[in-house]
Design an enzyme around this catalytic site. Structure first.
Site, PDB file in Angstrom:
ATOM      1  N   LYS A 146       0.704  -1.255  -0.035  1.00 27.07           N
ATOM      2  CA  LYS A 146       0.036   0.109   0.025  1.00 27.07           C
ATOM      3  C   LYS A 146       0.717   1.219   0.045  1.00 27.07           C
ATOM      4  O   LYS A 146       0.356   2.489  -0.321  1.00 27.07           O
ATOM      5  CB  LYS A 146      -1.078  -0.077   1.144  1.00 27.07           C
ATOM      6  CG  LYS A 146      -2.029  -0.974   0.911  1.00 27.07           C
ATOM      7  CD  LYS A 146      -3.090  -0.964   1.815  1.00 27.07           C
ATOM      8  CE  LYS A 146      -4.307  -1.859   1.663  1.00 27.07           C
ATOM      9  NZ  LYS A 146      -3.959  -3.171   2.222  1.00 27.07           N
TER      10      LYS A 146
HETATM   11  C1  LIG Z   1      -4.630  -4.556   1.564  1.00 26.31           C
HETATM   12  C2  LIG Z   1      -3.947  -5.834   1.453  1.00 26.31           C
HETATM   13  C3  LIG Z   1      -4.142  -6.745   0.644  1.00 26.31           C
HETATM   14  C4  LIG Z   1      -5.572  -6.954  -0.408  1.00 26.31           C
HETATM   15  O1  LIG Z   1      -5.216  -5.718  -1.319  1.00 26.31           O
HETATM   16  P1  LIG Z   1      -6.692  -5.435  -2.082  1.00 26.31           P
HETATM   17  O2  LIG Z   1      -6.089  -4.408  -3.379  1.00 26.31           O
HETATM   18  O3  LIG Z   1      -7.458  -4.834  -1.306  1.00 26.31           O
HETATM   19  O4  LIG Z   1      -7.242  -6.542  -2.795  1.00 26.31           O
HETATM   20  C5  LIG Z   1      -3.523  -7.955   0.489  1.00 26.31           C
HETATM   21  N1  LIG Z   1      -2.499  -7.869   1.496  1.00 26.31           N
HETATM   22  C6  LIG Z   1      -1.976  -7.059   2.142  1.00 26.31           C
HETATM   23  C7  LIG Z   1      -0.938  -7.535   3.075  1.00 26.31           C
HETATM   24  C8  LIG Z   1      -2.867  -5.782   2.193  1.00 26.31           C
HETATM   25  O5  LIG Z   1      -2.394  -5.123   3.365  1.00 26.31           O
END
Ligand SMILES: *Cc1c(COP(=O)(O)O)cnc(C)c1O
Length: 449
Positions: free
Chosen positions: A125
């Site tokens: 993220k």
């Molecule tokens: C947010 C997140 C996901 C999921 O990602 P999306 O784009 O919402 O499908 C998977 N793994 C981790 C560690 C995350 O922080």
């Protein structure tokens, strides 16, 4: 100094026009990128979608080995955004946001991992949050507007947004998190930065936090006082940079035939970015949707019926989503054609027991430590290869295993090395305002600031 090759700048100027976005609820509701990013959501409560996703010049993909990650990010973002942001400005945004690597590591003969956890908060993220922060401050740099970002988090989003927007002029961030329901290290990531980042500890669940944010967006008095925006993956600014690393991964592969990407998914932002990439012309065979017990999308792929439900709690908690927010973007990309969707996306789901067994096995047999989300990706990659044995799968490792220290250490019966960035948080002092889950209380808190 930023070096921009002649070829890059010229291509941008000649071939591209401005990015436009429409609402998934009304294709006549068209806005420019600035509006989509600063507002996050159209008033009709749809999601903003790019009107057009252009194919990249095939020569760029053929010569991808010649470009740095930064150059790839520039090229891909320019292809999406066009000349709406002048090339030199866009290059500067991209190079400030994407300043850490995304290495591919081979785990078995035909499974590799793309490590996306080398940024400040140790989760993928960071790509979205940092790019969004740079873009928002570019759009507001004249200082006319001050933006207030409200974000509800169940863990990882808050940390990435806090780090991404820290000390960004003109932008204030308020993070709401459920008391006692985020890990100790995640809480420290949200509550110790200070300056323009504040945290609100809500006596309630993640859903309560999200409800408070939604009510705030609808409240006329608060909208009079603040320019409110969101940093969740409903904001298109998060999806643009999530397309960059698919190209970066492809560049690193020795064997570029029959490549599929496996994406551990919750709200399906990451996977949607992968679909954008396929549209832009990167030769991806399949996108593999890997989920935990929260399997609405794999069930949709199986049956053609989409039935969102309440989410279950699992050890891969960032994927505990019962009604994925980006699903409507996927439907939109394929004009709701289930058959066409199942040609491009293959889905699998796994239990916590399978996930734990996988972490153990990958560590023992391949000397690699997956976090619980990555382990779900590894399992889905194996399952896929049973059906397509000649393929090569790259699964996205979405977070550093040390972010889920308790689960991973208990499973592997091994102590993990905690990266210094994360370890240093332990000594920092938490600062958060404690509120109940009543909107009236949150509203007076916001009005009195
Ligand atoms: C947010 C997140 C996901 C999921 O990602 P999306 O784009 O919402 O499908 C998977 N793994 C981790 C560690 C995350 O922080």
């Amino acid at each position: 100094m930023i070096f921009l090759s002649r070829e890059l700048t010229r291509r941008v100027r000649i071939n591209f026009n401005d990015m436009q976005l429409y609402s998934t609820n009304n294709s006549n509701n068209v806005v420019d990128l600035r509006t989509a990013v600063l507002k996050s959501l159209p008033e009709d409560k749809g999601l903003f979608m790019p009107k057009k996703i252009r194919g990249l010049d095939p020569r760029f993909i053929k010569n991808i080995g010649a470009y740095s990650f930064e150059e790839i990010a520039f090229h891909v973002s320019a292809n999406l955004i066009g000349e709406y942001i002048p090339a030199a400005e866009l290059y500067s945004i991209v190079s400030k946001a994407i300043n850490f690597p995304a290495p591919v590591k081979r785990i078995t003969g035909n499974i590799s991992t793309l490590e996306l956890f080398h940024g400040p908060s140790l989760a993928f993220k960071d790509f979205g949050a940092r790019f969004m922060a740079e873009l928002m401050s570019y759009f507001t740099r004249k200082g006319e507007e001050k933006i207030t970002i409200l974000v509800a988090t169940s863990g990882d989003t808050g940390g990435a947004v806090a780090a991404g927007f820290y000390d960004t002029p003109g932008i204030e961030v308020i993070i709401l998190y459920p008391s006692g329901r985020v890990s100790a290290l995640q809480e420290k990531q949200l509550t110790t930065l200070g300056k323009n980042i504040s945290a609100v500890e809500v006596a309630g669940s993640f859903d309560d936090c999200q409800a408070l944010v939604k009510s705030a967006f609808l409240d006329p008095e608060l909208n009079k006082k603040y320019n409110l925006s969101s940093a969740n993956s409903i904001n298109i600014a998060r999806l643009i940079p999530q397309s960059f690393y698919y190209f970066e991964a492809y560049k690193q592969l020795e064997d570029k035939t029959s490549v599929s990407f496996c994406v551990p998914s919750g709200n399906f932002g990451n996977l949607t970015a992968g679909l954008f990439v396929k549209k832009m012309g990167l030769p991806i065979k399949h996108l593999i949707a890997a989920t935990n017990k929260n399997d609405v999308v794999p069930r949709y792929l199986e049956s053609g019926h989409y039935t969102p439900v309440e989410s279950y709690t699992t050890i891969s908690n960032a994927m505990d989503v019962g009604a994925p927010s980006n699903f409507s973007r996927i439907l939109e990309l394929y004009q709701k054609d289930w058959k066409a969707i199942t040609k491009d996306i293959i889905g699998y789901s796994f239990s916590d027991e399978q996930t734990r067994a996988c972490m153990l096995r990958v560590h023992r047999d391949h000397n690699y430590i997956c976090d619980p989300h990555g382990a779900v990706g590894f399992l889905a990659s194996e399952e896929y290869l049973k059906k397509y044995p000649n393929g090569h799968v790259v699964f996205l490792e979405t977070a550093h295993p040390a972010k889920f220290l308790d689960v991973v250490e208990a499973c592997l019966e091994t102590k993990l090395t905690v990266p210094p960035r994360l370890a240093a948080l332990a000594d920092k002092t938490k600062k958060a305002d404690k509120l109940s889950s009543a909107f009236s209380e949150f509203k007076s808190f916001l009005l009195s600031r």
